[in-house]
Design an enzyme around this catalytic site. Structure first.
Site, mmCIF file in Angstrom:
data_model
loop_
_atom_site.group_PDB
_atom_site.id
_atom_site.type_symbol
_atom_site.label_atom_id
_atom_site.label_comp_id
_atom_site.label_asym_id
_atom_site.label_seq_id
_atom_site.Cartn_x
_atom_site.Cartn_y
_atom_site.Cartn_z
ATOM 1 N N ARG A 51 0.849 -1.234 0.053
ATOM 2 C CA ARG A 51 0.049 0.116 0.017
ATOM 3 C C ARG A 51 0.898 1.140 0.106
ATOM 4 O O ARG A 51 0.427 2.335 -0.768
ATOM 5 C CB ARG A 51 -0.969 -0.115 1.134
ATOM 6 C CG ARG A 51 -2.182 -0.722 0.984
ATOM 7 C CD ARG A 51 -2.606 -1.189 2.342
ATOM 8 N NE ARG A 51 -1.759 -2.097 2.667
ATOM 9 C CZ ARG A 51 -1.680 -3.502 2.348
ATOM 10 N NH1 ARG A 51 -2.702 -3.953 1.622
ATOM 11 N NH2 ARG A 51 -0.748 -4.457 2.685
ATOM 12 N N THR A 52 1.729 1.245 0.996
ATOM 13 C CA THR A 52 2.562 2.740 1.217
ATOM 14 C C THR A 52 3.047 3.201 -0.139
ATOM 15 O O THR A 52 3.124 3.976 -0.771
ATOM 16 C CB THR A 52 3.376 2.647 2.153
ATOM 17 O OG1 THR A 52 2.648 2.143 3.426
ATOM 18 C CG2 THR A 52 3.897 4.047 2.543
ATOM 19 N N LYS A 80 25.571 -3.407 -1.007
ATOM 20 C CA LYS A 80 27.044 -3.305 -0.990
ATOM 21 C C LYS A 80 27.612 -2.698 0.115
ATOM 22 O O LYS A 80 28.736 -2.432 0.178
ATOM 23 C CB LYS A 80 27.683 -2.882 -2.215
ATOM 24 C CG LYS A 80 27.088 -3.403 -3.600
ATOM 25 C CD LYS A 80 27.340 -2.508 -4.750
ATOM 26 C CE LYS A 80 26.537 -2.627 -5.903
ATOM 27 N NZ LYS A 80 26.611 -1.560 -6.872
ATOM 28 N N ARG A 101 10.895 3.976 3.270
ATOM 29 C CA ARG A 101 10.735 3.024 4.302
ATOM 30 C C ARG A 101 11.981 2.163 4.620
ATOM 31 O O ARG A 101 12.890 1.889 3.717
ATOM 32 C CB ARG A 101 9.727 1.868 3.942
ATOM 33 C CG ARG A 101 9.462 0.756 4.906
ATOM 34 C CD ARG A 101 8.398 0.156 4.644
ATOM 35 N NE ARG A 101 7.159 0.947 4.879
ATOM 36 C CZ ARG A 101 5.911 0.107 4.936
ATOM 37 N NH1 ARG A 101 5.809 -0.890 4.657
ATOM 38 N NH2 ARG A 101 4.777 0.822 5.110
ATOM 39 N N HIS A 129 4.955 5.777 11.492
ATOM 40 C CA HIS A 129 4.317 5.492 10.012
ATOM 41 C C HIS A 129 3.551 6.816 9.764
ATOM 42 O O HIS A 129 2.312 6.851 10.014
ATOM 43 C CB HIS A 129 3.753 4.448 9.979
ATOM 44 C CG HIS A 129 3.381 3.724 8.645
ATOM 45 N ND1 HIS A 129 3.551 4.735 7.631
ATOM 46 C CD2 HIS A 129 3.041 2.479 7.988
ATOM 47 C CE1 HIS A 129 3.227 4.024 6.371
ATOM 48 N NE2 HIS A 129 2.680 2.687 6.737
HETATM 49 N N1 CP Z 1 -0.221 0.067 5.733
HETATM 50 C C1 CP Z 1 0.943 -0.378 5.247
HETATM 51 O O1 CP Z 1 1.896 0.468 5.621
HETATM 52 O O2 CP Z 1 0.829 -1.219 4.164
HETATM 53 P P1 CP Z 1 2.213 -1.632 3.416
HETATM 54 O O3 CP Z 1 3.243 -2.296 4.308
HETATM 55 O O4 CP Z 1 1.812 -2.548 2.366
HETATM 56 O O5 CP Z 1 2.944 -0.541 3.048
#
Ligand code: CP
Length: 305
Positions: A51-52, A80, A101, A129
């Site tokens: 999703r993100t 590396k 991320r 998040h």
């Molecule tokens: N909600 C969320 O962070 O989903 P993903 O891990 O799929 O990005």
């Protein structure tokens, strides 16, 4: 240049403005369809995501911009031994804004100190998040019509759940919020969040292991996954993973307008039979995630429609 690393960086006025902007984008997508022409978003994902990452990419395409990036550390020069700082400096040469991320808490902050373009934390370890929190707030606003006067139950892994930590921080700034923490003893909300967020903001809260007992009180039920990737010990994960499975029977005591949210991915904690229930908001929540990220990209790039 601004970054978004922690939801607490945004004032409630700024959050409310992002929600208004996202709602305007939902209502008038054509007005925004070309606004990022010539701009590039880099998605640097050192940890898996559906999703993100894809909602950031869909957001940038929806604004008329371009996207580049990688979806796993192994396909980048991090494999590396390249540092997060050097990666951020490098990508700043190719992109106007970065979404990152990383499994290590603090990595996006380190990147923001080295980058010459805005950096958005797209999830760092068990820490934060913020764009999921903006997604959750937009979802609550769309589904309930308000962000105040709510009793919110957080259920599942409250220890490692970064989405829970961020949402509690954000929602605690609104009026008349009550929080119910539902988890096994081993996965309770960390004490520092109870002290620094709930107690500091005089938020009424309760802790329980019994979801059904508190169900009738809830305006919102925020379900979470027990996250295998955060456990050091597989035995503990297997013992705790099915602590809460939301079924139709368990929902029988819930309010008729309770909103069920989940940041997803879901593993086993919500029965698929609930997906058709109008109270199940989690796939609408996925869609709202794209619109709030569009609003955030515009804010950080300083672009107005
Ligand atoms: N909600 C969320 O962070 O989903 P993903 O891990 O799929 O990005």
């Amino acid at each position: 240049m601004e970054h978004l690393i922690d939801i607490a960086q945004l004032s409630t006025d700024e959050v409310d403005a992002l929600i208004r902007k996202a709602e305007d984008i939902i209502a008038n997508p054509a007005k925004y369809a070309d606004i990022c022409r010539g701009k590039t978003l880099a998605t640097l994902f050192f940890e898996p995501s559906t999703r993100t990452r894809l909602s950031f990419e869909a957001a940038m395409y929806g604004l008329g911009g371009n996207v580049l990036g990688f979806s796993e550390a192994q396909s980048s020069s991090a494999s590396k031994g390249e540092s997060v700082s050097d990666t951020a400096k490098t990508v700043s040469c190719y992109a106007d804004i970065i979404a990152m991320r990383h499994p290590k808490e603090g990595a996006p902050l380190v990147a923001s100190m080295a980058a010459s373009v805005p950096v958005i934390n797209a999830g760092d370890g068990g820490h934060n998040h913020p764009t999921q929190t903006l997604t959750d707030l937009l979802t609550i606003h769309k589904e309930k019509g308000r962000l105040d006067n709510l009793t919110i139950g957080f259920c599942g892994d409250l220890k490692f759940g970064r989405t829970v930590h961020s949402l509690i921080t954000a929602i605690s700034r609104y009026k008349n919020i009550r929080v119910v923490l539902i988890s096994p003893d081993e996965l309770k909300l960390p004490s520092y969040i109870k002290k620094d967020v709930l107690q500091k903001n005089n938020i009424e809260y309760a802790q329980t292991t019994d979801l059904e007992a508190v169900m009738p009180e809830l305006d919102i039920l925020y379900m979470t996954r027990v996250q295998r990737e955060r456990f050091f010990n597989e035995e503990d994960y297997l013992r705790l993973k099915d602590s809460y499975i939301l079924t139709k029977e368990k929902l029988s005591g819930a309010k008729s307008d309770m909103a069920i949210l989940h940041p997803l991915p879901r593993v086993n904690e919500i029965s698929v039979a609930i997906d058709e229930d109008p109270r199940a908001c989690y796939f609408r929540q996925v869609l709202y995630g794209k619109f709030i990220r569009m609003a955030l990209i515009l804010k950080l790039l300083g672009l107005e429609a």
